[in-house]
Design an enzyme around this catalytic site. Structure first.
Site, short mmCIF file in Angstrom:
data_model
loop_
_atom_site.label_atom_id
_atom_site.label_comp_id
_atom_site.label_asym_id
_atom_site.label_seq_id
_atom_site.Cartn_x
_atom_site.Cartn_y
_atom_site.Cartn_z
N HIS A 1 0.78 -1.53 0.04
CA HIS A 1 -0.25 0.12 0.18
C HIS A 1 1.12 1.18 0.06
O HIS A 1 0.28 2.31 -0.54
CB HIS A 1 -0.93 0.05 1.10
CG HIS A 1 -2.05 -1.21 1.60
ND1 HIS A 1 -2.46 -1.11 0.06
CD2 HIS A 1 -1.59 -1.95 2.39
CE1 HIS A 1 -3.55 -2.54 1.09
NE2 HIS A 1 -2.75 -2.77 1.66
N HIS B 1 6.09 7.73 5.33
CA HIS B 1 4.66 7.03 5.02
C HIS B 1 4.51 8.06 3.57
O HIS B 1 4.84 9.29 4.24
CB HIS B 1 4.32 5.57 4.94
CG HIS B 1 2.78 6.34 5.67
ND1 HIS B 1 2.75 6.14 6.34
CD2 HIS B 1 2.31 6.99 4.81
CE1 HIS B 1 1.55 6.57 6.86
NE2 HIS B 1 0.85 7.15 5.77
N HIS C 1 2.54 8.99 -0.01
CA HIS C 1 1.39 8.33 -0.60
C HIS C 1 1.19 9.05 -2.32
O HIS C 1 1.95 10.70 -1.93
CB HIS C 1 -0.18 9.20 0.00
CG HIS C 1 -0.11 8.87 0.85
ND1 HIS C 1 -1.34 7.06 0.98
CD2 HIS C 1 0.19 8.91 1.87
CE1 HIS C 1 -1.18 7.17 1.92
NE2 HIS C 1 -0.30 7.83 2.68
N HIS D 1 3.79 10.95 5.14
CA HIS D 1 3.31 11.05 6.23
C HIS D 1 4.13 10.51 7.47
O HIS D 1 3.75 9.84 7.49
CB HIS D 1 1.88 10.38 6.09
CG HIS D 1 0.65 11.06 5.61
ND1 HIS D 1 -0.34 10.01 4.81
CD2 HIS D 1 0.34 12.15 5.27
CE1 HIS D 1 -0.97 10.96 3.99
NE2 HIS D 1 -0.34 12.12 4.31
N THR E 1 -5.74 7.50 6.20
CA THR E 1 -5.99 7.68 4.87
C THR E 1 -6.08 6.65 4.73
O THR E 1 -6.64 6.05 3.38
CB THR E 1 -5.23 8.45 4.23
OG1 THR E 1 -4.68 8.06 4.18
CG2 THR E 1 -5.64 9.69 5.09
N THR E 2 -6.17 4.91 4.94
CA THR E 2 -6.05 3.84 5.01
C THR E 2 -7.20 3.15 5.70
O THR E 2 -7.67 3.98 6.83
CB THR E 2 -4.87 3.29 5.35
OG1 THR E 2 -4.44 3.18 5.90
CG2 THR E 2 -3.83 3.83 4.30
ZN LIG Z 1 -0.53 8.53 4.78
#
Ligand SMILES: [Zn+2]
Length: 248
Positions: free
Chosen positions: A88, A113, A115, A132, A198-199
């Site tokens: 992810h 991490h 995005h 993030h 957000t996941t």
């Molecule tokens: Zn994130």
């Protein structure tokens, strides 16, 4: 089938704490298991559809509330520990003392991490990458700093990371470096609002700090990231009754 098999098995065994079991549910960023369907994949993911304080959001600069927010102080003195390609995102776990202090208290960095494209937007503008930085306090509450990147010079802080990043989903490598200096020690210009993961499971109650001054990343670095992970951004969520504070 709404509940995952893992969740059902654990429930039948009387195992508590199903929150982590949700992580075993397969979800993606597109198609039948994409963001529009996350809530259908598990009862644990209900907030992804029913939540009223979801992240990310599009920050409309005309609608933010200008406030005298105190600076966010970052004291990152620890190091990175490992890099995981979890399918992810590319996640870097850290160790040592890496603290974030605001008037809401002190939080410790647990991981950061990425995005691509960015999850937060500013006046409808999306950016090629967002990092993030996830912090937690002693009560387990989360404070996340979202840092936006724009296309430009290669980002030297991320060169060694993309070099060691595992190619395959599920792989992890050890990675011991100082925590990259992507953020200033004192952040005075930022947006603050209350949001969510957000996941999946889209848990709410997170303190979000979004930094609107983008740092650069090269086209090649973005291509490397997309090659490893693919596009991994949830779209903007309704703002509902929330206000976004702007400190500068
Ligand atoms: Zn994130």
């Amino acid at each position: 089938m709404k509940k995952s098999l893992t969740a059902l098995v654990l429930a039948s065994l009387g195992v508590q704490g199903l929150a982590w079991a949700g992580e075993a549910v397969h979800w993606t960023y597109s198609g039948a298991t994409g963001p529009d369907h996350w809530a259908e994949l598990s009862d644990e993911f209900e907030a992804c559809r029913l939540g009223k304080n979801q992240s990310p959001i599009n920050i409309v600069s005309d609608e933010v509330v200008e406030s005298a927010l105190p600076p966010i102080n970052l004291d990152y003195t620890g190091s990175t520990a490992s890099v995981i390609n979890n399918g992810h995102t590319l996640q870097v776990n850290v160790s040592g003392k890496n603290s974030l202090t605001t008037h809401g208290g002190t939080f410790q960095l647990t991981q950061f991490h990425f995005h691509s494209p960015s999850e937060h937007q500013i006046d409808g503008e999306s950016f090629p990458l967002e990092a993030h930085f996830v912090h937690q306090n002693e009560k387990g509450e989360l404070a996340v700093v979202g840092l936006l990147f724009r296309l430009g010079e290669e980002n030297q802080n991320l060169v060694s990371l993309t070099e060691v990043a595992p190619q395959k989903s599920g792989e992890q490598v050890s990675y011991s470096r100082p925590v990259p200096k992507l953020l200033n020690r004192d952040i005075t210009h930022y947006y603050r609002y209350s949001g969510s993961l957000t996941t999946p499971p889209c848990t709410e109650g997170l303190r979000w700090f979004v930094i609107p001054v983008p740092v650069t990343i090269s086209e090649e670095q973005i291509a490397t990231y997309i090659g490893l992970i693919g596009a991994d951004a949830r779209g903007p969520q309704p703002i509902n009754a929330r206000i976004v504070l702007h400190g500068k």
